[in-house]
Write an enzyme that holds these catalytic residues in place. Structure first.
Site, PDB file in Angstrom:
ATOM      1  N   ASP A 130       0.840  -1.197   0.000  1.00  0.00           N
ATOM      2  CA  ASP A 130       0.000   0.000   0.000  1.00  0.00           C
ATOM      3  C   ASP A 130       0.877   1.250   0.000  1.00  0.00           C
ATOM      4  O   ASP A 130       2.032   1.220   0.446  1.00  0.00           O
ATOM      5  CB  ASP A 130      -0.880   0.029   1.259  1.00  0.00           C
ATOM      6  CG  ASP A 130      -2.093  -0.893   1.153  1.00  0.00           C
ATOM      7  OD1 ASP A 130      -2.316  -1.490   0.083  1.00  0.00           O
ATOM      8  OD2 ASP A 130      -2.818  -1.018   2.160  1.00  0.00           O
ATOM      9  N   GLN A 176      -0.424   6.949  -6.032  1.00  0.00           N
ATOM     10  CA  GLN A 176      -1.517   7.859  -5.656  1.00  0.00           C
ATOM     11  C   GLN A 176      -1.592   9.030  -6.636  1.00  0.00           C
ATOM     12  O   GLN A 176      -0.629   9.802  -6.773  1.00  0.00           O
ATOM     13  CB  GLN A 176      -1.260   8.390  -4.240  1.00  0.00           C
ATOM     14  CG  GLN A 176      -1.256   7.303  -3.166  1.00  0.00           C
ATOM     15  CD  GLN A 176      -0.361   7.653  -1.990  1.00  0.00           C
ATOM     16  OE1 GLN A 176       0.778   8.095  -2.175  1.00  0.00           O
ATOM     17  NE2 GLN A 176      -0.855   7.464  -0.780  1.00  0.00           N
ATOM     18  N   ARG A 232      -1.472  -0.777  -8.519  1.00  0.00           N
ATOM     19  CA  ARG A 232      -2.809  -0.261  -8.186  1.00  0.00           C
ATOM     20  C   ARG A 232      -2.749   1.275  -8.173  1.00  0.00           C
ATOM     21  O   ARG A 232      -1.908   1.860  -7.497  1.00  0.00           O
ATOM     22  CB  ARG A 232      -3.228  -0.752  -6.809  1.00  0.00           C
ATOM     23  CG  ARG A 232      -4.589  -0.172  -6.367  1.00  0.00           C
ATOM     24  CD  ARG A 232      -4.816  -0.314  -4.852  1.00  0.00           C
ATOM     25  NE  ARG A 232      -4.737  -1.678  -4.413  1.00  0.00           N
ATOM     26  CZ  ARG A 232      -4.341  -2.039  -3.179  1.00  0.00           C
ATOM     27  NH1 ARG A 232      -3.988  -1.136  -2.276  1.00  0.00           N
ATOM     28  NH2 ARG A 232      -4.290  -3.305  -2.849  1.00  0.00           N
ATOM     29  N   LYS A 288      -6.697   7.406  -5.791  1.00  0.00           N
ATOM     30  CA  LYS A 288      -6.611   8.869  -5.741  1.00  0.00           C
ATOM     31  C   LYS A 288      -5.638   9.319  -4.646  1.00  0.00           C
ATOM     32  O   LYS A 288      -4.908  10.276  -4.812  1.00  0.00           O
ATOM     33  CB  LYS A 288      -7.993   9.468  -5.477  1.00  0.00           C
ATOM     34  CG  LYS A 288      -8.934   9.348  -6.670  1.00  0.00           C
ATOM     35  CD  LYS A 288     -10.234  10.111  -6.464  1.00  0.00           C
ATOM     36  CE  LYS A 288     -11.176   9.874  -7.630  1.00  0.00           C
ATOM     37  NZ  LYS A 288     -12.486  10.541  -7.456  1.00  0.00           N
ATOM     38  N   GLY A 289      -5.643   8.628  -3.509  1.00  0.00           N
ATOM     39  CA  GLY A 289      -4.778   9.014  -2.377  1.00  0.00           C
ATOM     40  C   GLY A 289      -5.637   9.421  -1.194  1.00  0.00           C
ATOM     41  O   GLY A 289      -6.606  10.172  -1.350  1.00  0.00           O
ATOM     42  N   ARG A 302      -9.776   7.353   7.775  1.00  0.00           N
ATOM     43  CA  ARG A 302      -9.635   7.697   6.348  1.00  0.00           C
ATOM     44  C   ARG A 302     -10.949   7.472   5.607  1.00  0.00           C
ATOM     45  O   ARG A 302     -11.313   8.242   4.732  1.00  0.00           O
ATOM     46  CB  ARG A 302      -8.487   6.902   5.702  1.00  0.00           C
ATOM     47  CG  ARG A 302      -7.104   7.415   6.107  1.00  0.00           C
ATOM     48  CD  ARG A 302      -6.001   6.843   5.243  1.00  0.00           C
ATOM     49  NE  ARG A 302      -5.827   5.414   5.413  1.00  0.00           N
ATOM     50  CZ  ARG A 302      -5.204   4.836   6.448  1.00  0.00           C
ATOM     51  NH1 ARG A 302      -4.667   5.580   7.393  1.00  0.00           N
ATOM     52  NH2 ARG A 302      -5.089   3.518   6.519  1.00  0.00           N
TER      53      ARG A 302
END
Ligand SMILES: Cc1cc2nc3c(=O)[nH]c(=O)nc-3n(C[C@H](O)[C@H](O)[C@H](O)COP(=O)(O)OP(=O)(O)OC[C@H]3O[C@@H](n4cnc5c(N)ncnc54)[C@H](O)[C@@H]3O)c2cc1C
Length: 308
Positions: free
Chosen positions: A134, A163, A184, A187-188, A288
């Protein structure tokens, strides 16, 4: 406007104690993090895979402070992989890991994170699946990409996340869009300063499309991480123009968000992977999700008030 405030609050210990102890929190959290243990999550893995979905599993818990916790994180993933092997689901379920949870932010953290993540990548490969690293906040990314490159020497299928909100990402995408790589695009989700990241939604969306085009036209395997209906149809169009077949890219969405869309895309013959988080240390992940959609926060506050 609320998103950055919630993300700032997500770094506060006081807020963590308050939210984690709130009487109704658990029931709201369950929408996004549907279990605390491997035993809780096994039936969910069975159910989703039976519906034609693939999964990527995240054991939550990024805010660790000791090497022992980093080793415990590694062991939690290894236990999960053992269970996947028993269920013979290795090929349908991959792992997503946050290197912070493997010790990246501690003293000597880069080497510690690499040492802890490697056995997870090895165990995943042994059951026919893989790991995706990630992307966390921008200060961690050089280390993440270096670890990714190192792991790919022995396990070329190891994936990583980029991202769209970061200025650096187009260049990263060009470097990563090579044969055999799995990337992957999201957007972030972190609070990033204007020196390194686009702040406006329309700028982020435009960057997402530019970067997605690079990935689709490249030689790697793009993983489209978004719930945004506009971006999903643009992804289909870009894949079509690049001559990609349905198994040459995939969609990814988070558990608890647009579940009907997961099933719709899978029924259309797309590869659809659901990012499914579980564990007890859910605070950062949950905050988040609140920051991404103010309505989630309103719902959360309303349920607290109605209980109170
Ligand atoms: C599979 C996957 C993996 C991810 N991994 C990372 C990572 O490694 N690093 C990282 O920084 N970010 C990661 N993210 C989060 C990502 O950066 C975004 O914050 C998140 O996906 C929201 O953006 P969106 O593309 O869905 O578009 P948005 O414009 O935010 O959302 C589009 C629509 O989706 C729905 N939606 C989106 N978010 C929510 C929510 N929380 N609750 C309810 N509805 C919602 C709403 O209907 C919204 O209108 C990941 C996301 C996905 C899907």
């Amino acid at each position: 406007m609320l998103g950055p405030v919630i993300l700032a609050a997500s770094r506060s210990d006081r807020m963590r104690r308050l939210i984690s102890a709130a009487p109704v929190t658990k029931q709201v959290v369950d929408r996004f993090i549907p279990g605390e243990s491997v035993d809780d999550i096994v039936p969910i893995i069975r159910d989703l895979t039976a519906r034609g979905l693939e999964l990527t599993m995240d054991v939550v818990g990024e805010d660790i402070t000791t090497p022992a916790q980093a080793e415990a994180a590694r062991d939690a993933y290894l236990r999960l992989i053992d269970r996947l092997e028993d269920m013979e689901l290795g090929e349908r379920v991959e792992m997503s890991v946050k290197l912070s949870m493997f010790g990246q932010a501690l003293d000597g953290g880069h080497d510690m994170a690499l040492a802890n993540v490697r056995p997870v990548v090895e165990a995943a490969a042994a059951i026919g699946t893989t790991v995706t690293l990630d992307a966390e906040d921008h200060t961690t990314l050089d280390s993440m990409f270096a670890i990714h490159e190192e792991l790919r020497r022995d396990f070329p299928q190891t994936g990583c996340v980029i991202q769209a909100y970061l200025f650096r990402t187009e260049a990263d995408a060009r470097r990563l869009a090579a044969a055999g790589s799995r990337v992957r695009l999201v957007k972030g989700a972190y609070k990033e300063p204007a020196e390194v990241a686009y702040q406006q939604k329309h700028e982020i969306d435009k960057a997402y499309v530019r970067i997605l085009r690079i990935l689709m036209e490249g030689e790697g395997y793009p993983m489209v991480g978004s719930h945004d209906p506009r971006l999903i149809s643009i992804a289909q169009e870009l894949a079509h123009r690049a001559g990609r077949k349905p198994d040459e890219y995939e969609f990814q969405m988070l558990y608890g968000i647009r579940g009907d869309e997961h099933l719709r895309l899978a029924a259309q013959g797309h590869r659809m992977r659901v990012y499914t988080a579980y564990g007890t240390d859910w605070y950062g992940y949950f905050m988040r999700r609140l920051a991404e959609k103010p309505a989630n926060l309103r719902f959360f506050v309303r349920s607290m008030l109605s209980k109170g």
